[in-house]
Design a protein around this motif. Structure first.
Motif, PDB file in Angstrom:
ATOM      1  N   SER A   1       0.834  -1.206   0.000  1.00  0.00           N
ATOM      2  CA  SER A   1       0.000   0.000   0.000  1.00  0.00           C
ATOM      3  C   SER A   1       0.865   1.250   0.000  1.00  0.00           C
ATOM      4  O   SER A   1       0.574   2.233  -0.688  1.00  0.00           O
ATOM      5  CB  SER A   1      -0.955  -0.012   1.188  1.00  0.00           C
TER       6      SER A   1
ATOM      7  N   LYS B   1       0.908   4.207  -2.942  1.00  0.00           N
ATOM      8  CA  LYS B   1       0.718   5.638  -2.643  1.00  0.00           C
ATOM      9  C   LYS B   1       1.925   6.433  -3.093  1.00  0.00           C
ATOM     10  O   LYS B   1       1.807   7.551  -3.609  1.00  0.00           O
ATOM     11  CB  LYS B   1       0.512   5.836  -1.135  1.00  0.00           C
TER      12      LYS B   1
ATOM     13  N   ASP C   1       1.831   6.916  -6.833  1.00  0.00           N
ATOM     14  CA  ASP C   1       0.864   7.962  -7.194  1.00  0.00           C
ATOM     15  C   ASP C   1       1.465   9.334  -6.943  1.00  0.00           C
ATOM     16  O   ASP C   1       1.334  10.250  -7.757  1.00  0.00           O
ATOM     17  CB  ASP C   1      -0.408   7.829  -6.356  1.00  0.00           C
TER      18      ASP C   1
ATOM     19  N   ALA D   1      -3.090  14.064  -1.850  1.00  0.00           N
ATOM     20  CA  ALA D   1      -2.866  12.841  -1.085  1.00  0.00           C
ATOM     21  C   ALA D   1      -2.181  13.153   0.231  1.00  0.00           C
ATOM     22  O   ALA D   1      -1.298  13.987   0.319  1.00  0.00           O
ATOM     23  CB  ALA D   1      -2.001  11.900  -1.904  1.00  0.00           C
TER      24      ALA D   1
ATOM     25  N   LEU E   1      -0.074  11.258   3.021  1.00  0.00           N
ATOM     26  CA  LEU E   1       0.704  10.048   3.083  1.00  0.00           C
ATOM     27  C   LEU E   1       1.278   9.916   4.474  1.00  0.00           C
ATOM     28  O   LEU E   1       1.904  10.830   4.993  1.00  0.00           O
ATOM     29  CB  LEU E   1       1.826  10.107   2.035  1.00  0.00           C
TER      30      LEU E   1
END
Lengths: 427, 98
Positions: A43, A47, A50, A67, A69
């Motif tokens: 995961s 992320k 991206d 996002a 993070l």
């Protein structure tokens, strides 16, 4: 003094598995731990990719990707919106690299994964170049391809430079304007035209008092027709599976009374029914219906049929909210259904709650005895009865004086003579 | 003195009500005394776990020193303190632990 536990078994907390263990270093080879580690790393990698794509191909000078993070290696929240540059700098920093290595060393991941969990200096350099050139305004056109489309995916309500979004806004949704923020309003008018005839049907039925189907909540897509009609069961759909499975025209009265009786399942019923709150916007002049906000008929305390008890007990869920089909073969199922019905009647005041019998005992199996519960209950009752009979015997014993045989014989003879005299006198 | 979170039952009627009215949920009755250290330890564990199991179980404490509870102590043949007894729909559930 209590003995101290052996020092070898020290408990540690594993953040991935979220529990304590005393496995030591062996814990990293546990299957569950490896699974959790893979999931966490996968995961994070997705992320990160991206974020990398957004930073490289997007336009950092304009809206940065939204996002957030969480860096599990350094326990830092990287909110790219407020500190977009800091996120990429952190991910490229040596502290992050150290954190990644420590994490992998602790949790057992291979060191070859380090590069995939950070941003390399090359990528950082590319990003810095890109941001510099964007600030001069040279790369505006070429970068409009991916970035705005990304934004289109994530932010469909905000107007942006994407052409497709412009055309969409102009052609399909005239109410959209080129503003930065757009507040989505709830539907002001029902889109389901079935409400109009239904409200008139409610009008006609409400006079008889048999069909007041108003709910305080608006319903969308669930037209309500009078109970008992064949249409009801088709249209009610999921709602009907639990409530009307025993329906038919003859159960019209049953249905209405079923729902009226029990307030608890009605809440779950209303949860099924409630789709959105329309705010009662139908202006048909109808009284006491769903649009005027009248209370639903099944929440009102009306006369009810005791026949409905078994129907209710098996049809309606016992808990609010989630409908649960209980196993009919569970322990004490019959008792539970009977007791539930009794409690409902007691709530409504029909039955006076029975005062607890001092001799009542549950169906119990003794702890140290084998066999069925009934047997142990019988044993207990027998032993209790013995105790009771013994105590009764003690009370009933009368103390009488001793009478010798001669006295008894003499008493018998005297009684016989008295009888003869009596008979002679009568003659 | 029981847990602040868990109800303490001292009357037979209260125990009867708890057993009879807990439907489709496991009823855990702890028979013990508030002054006993082992009971207090168990009470603490039960209190802390009662929320986690609240969807399918109800926990209550029963005071063994109460007169009305003696009939249950005889019925259940309770000798060890504390004793935990499980019910489901007014049926005693025999538990095999360990």
């Amino acid at each position: 003094m209590p003995e101290k536990p052996p020092p070898a078994a020290e408990f540690e907390y594993c953040e991935l598995c979220r529990h304590h263990h005393d496995h030591g270093r062996r814990h990293r080879y546990v299957t569950k731990h490896r699974r959790n580690l893979d999931a966490a790393l996968t995961s994070f990698r997705s992320k990160l990719s991206d974020l990398r794509r957004a930073f490289l191909h997007g336009s950092p000078s304009s809206q940065p990707p939204r996002a957030r993070l969480w860096c599990p290696f350094c326990s830092i929240d990287l909110d790219s919106r407020s500190a977009g540059k800091n996120a990429i700098y952190h991910l490229a920093s040596s502290e992050h690299l150290k954190g990644v290595k420590d994490f992998l060393r602790k949790h057992g991941g291979g060191m070859d994964q380090v590069d995939s969990l950070r941003i390399s200096e090359d990528v950082l350099a590319k990003w810095e170049k890109g941001s510099e050139s964007l600030s001069t305004g040279t790369k505006k056109g070429t970068e409009g391809l991916i970035g705005p489309c990304l934004k289109q995916i994530k932010d469909i309500q905000n107007e942006y430079t994407c052409e497709s979004l412009d055309s969409f806004a102009q052609n399909n949704i005239p109410s959209f304007s080129n503003t930065a923020s757009y507040v989505v309003m709830p539907l002001q008018s029902p889109t389901n035209g079935a409400y109009d005839p239904i409200s008139t049907a409610c009008h006609g039925a409400s006079s008889s008092g048999s069909a007041r189907y108003s709910t305080p909540y608006g319903t969308v897509g669930l037209p309500i027709t009078p109970w008992g009609s064949a249409e009801t069961h088709k249209q009610q759909g999921a709602l009907s599976t639990n409530l009307f499975h025993s329906s038919g025209p003859e159960t019209k009265g049953h249905q209405s009374t079923v729902l009226v009786n029990d307030a608890r399942p009605s809440i779950s019923c209303s949860n099924h029914v409630q789709q959105s709150h329309t705010g009662g916007n139908l202006s048909n002049g109808s009284k006491e219906n769903v649009h005027t906000g009248a209370p639903p008929p099944w929440l009102k305390a009306n006369e009810h049929d005791p026949k409905n008890l078994p129907l209710r007990s098996c049809a309606l869920p016992s808990r609010k909210g989630k409908s649960r089909i209980l196993n009919p073969k569970r322990v004490g199922a019959a008792w539970a259904e009977r007791r539930r019905a009794e409690m409902e009647l007691e709530k409504q005041g029909e039955i006076v709650p029975a005062t607890s019998d001092s001799s009542w005992l549950p169906n119990f199996g003794s702890v140290w005895q084998s066999g069925t519960r009934k047997e142990s209950r019988k044993d207990f009752e027998k032993s209790h009865k013995l105790h009771d009979t013994k105590s009764n015997h003690d009370l009933s014993l009368e103390i009488k004086p001793y009478i010798s045989k001669r006295m008894r014989v003499g008493a018998d003879k005297a009684s016989d003579k008295a009888e003869e005299l009596g008979s002679h006198l009568q003659q | 003195m029981g847990s602040a979170l868990l109800p303490t039952l001292r009357l037979k009627s209260e125990v009867d009500t708890a057993i009879r009215d807990t439907l489709d949920k496991v009823l855990v009755l702890r028979f013990g005394r508030g002054i006993d250290a082992a009971c207090l330890h168990l009470d603490d564990i039960l209190a802390r776990s009662s929320w986690d199991i609240s969807k399918f179980a109800t926990v209550a404490l029963v005071d063994m020193d109460s007169e009305e509870i003696q009939v249950y102590i005889d019925y259940f043949d309770i000798t060890l303190v504390p004793a935990t007894i499980f019910f489901f729909n007014a049926h005693h559930m025999k538990m095999d632990s360990g």
